[in-house]
Enzyme design. Sequence first.
Site, PDB file in Angstrom:
ATOM      1  N   CYS A  24      10.462 -23.550  67.815  1.00 39.88           N
ATOM      2  CA  CYS A  24      11.681 -24.253  68.244  1.00 39.88           C
ATOM      3  C   CYS A  24      11.398 -25.657  68.786  1.00 39.88           C
ATOM      4  O   CYS A  24      12.326 -26.420  69.029  1.00 39.88           O
ATOM      5  CB  CYS A  24      12.439 -23.432  69.273  1.00 39.88           C
ATOM      6  SG  CYS A  24      13.174 -21.945  68.561  1.00 39.88           S
ATOM      7  N   HIS A  66      27.753 -31.548  63.888  1.00 40.94           N
ATOM      8  CA  HIS A  66      26.875 -32.387  63.059  1.00 40.94           C
ATOM      9  C   HIS A  66      26.202 -33.484  63.883  1.00 40.94           C
ATOM     10  O   HIS A  66      26.115 -34.636  63.453  1.00 40.94           O
ATOM     11  CB  HIS A  66      27.643 -32.959  61.860  1.00 40.94           C
ATOM     12  CG  HIS A  66      27.910 -31.916  60.828  1.00 40.94           C
ATOM     13  ND1 HIS A  66      28.956 -31.022  60.940  1.00 40.94           N
ATOM     14  CD2 HIS A  66      27.260 -31.600  59.692  1.00 40.94           C
ATOM     15  CE1 HIS A  66      28.938 -30.211  59.903  1.00 40.94           C
ATOM     16  NE2 HIS A  66      27.909 -30.521  59.127  1.00 40.94           N
ATOM     17  N   GLU A 103      24.094 -18.748  68.576  1.00 34.23           N
ATOM     18  CA  GLU A 103      23.185 -19.693  67.924  1.00 34.23           C
ATOM     19  C   GLU A 103      22.612 -18.952  66.726  1.00 34.23           C
ATOM     20  O   GLU A 103      21.718 -18.121  66.863  1.00 34.23           O
ATOM     21  CB  GLU A 103      22.091 -20.111  68.894  1.00 34.23           C
ATOM     22  CG  GLU A 103      21.182 -21.183  68.356  1.00 34.23           C
ATOM     23  CD  GLU A 103      20.138 -21.581  69.373  1.00 34.23           C
ATOM     24  OE1 GLU A 103      20.346 -22.593  70.063  1.00 34.23           O
ATOM     25  OE2 GLU A 103      19.125 -20.857  69.506  1.00 34.23           O
TER      26      GLU A 103
END
Length: 113
Positions: A24, A66, A103
């Site tokens: 991550c 985005h 998520e």
Amino acid sequence: MKTKVSKVFYFDAAHRIVNHKGKCKNLHGHTYKLIVTVEGEIESGMVIDFEDLKKIVDPVIKKYDHSYLNDFFESPTVENIAIKILSEIQKKTDKIVSVKLWEGRNNYAEVLP
């Protein structure tokens, strides 16, 4: 009688967890699923008009859609994002009882006021 209703929203964003020891730490993206739950007395047949809830939540998540979440958060973990979203939408209604932010498909954080 108090009743809870929820509305689901989606947005896509990229981030990296800078101090993470695993993968991550690399730039990657997710589709986020946001579930906003409100509670209240039924008035005129509903707790809240879903269109009114959409008008409250959409401007908050629109800025993240985005985007590169590191531009908004020092540590853009799902927990921190959920806390910030709850804090922003609570300014517009006192009926929020939880925000659940997914998520991806398997992981989420739930924040209660």
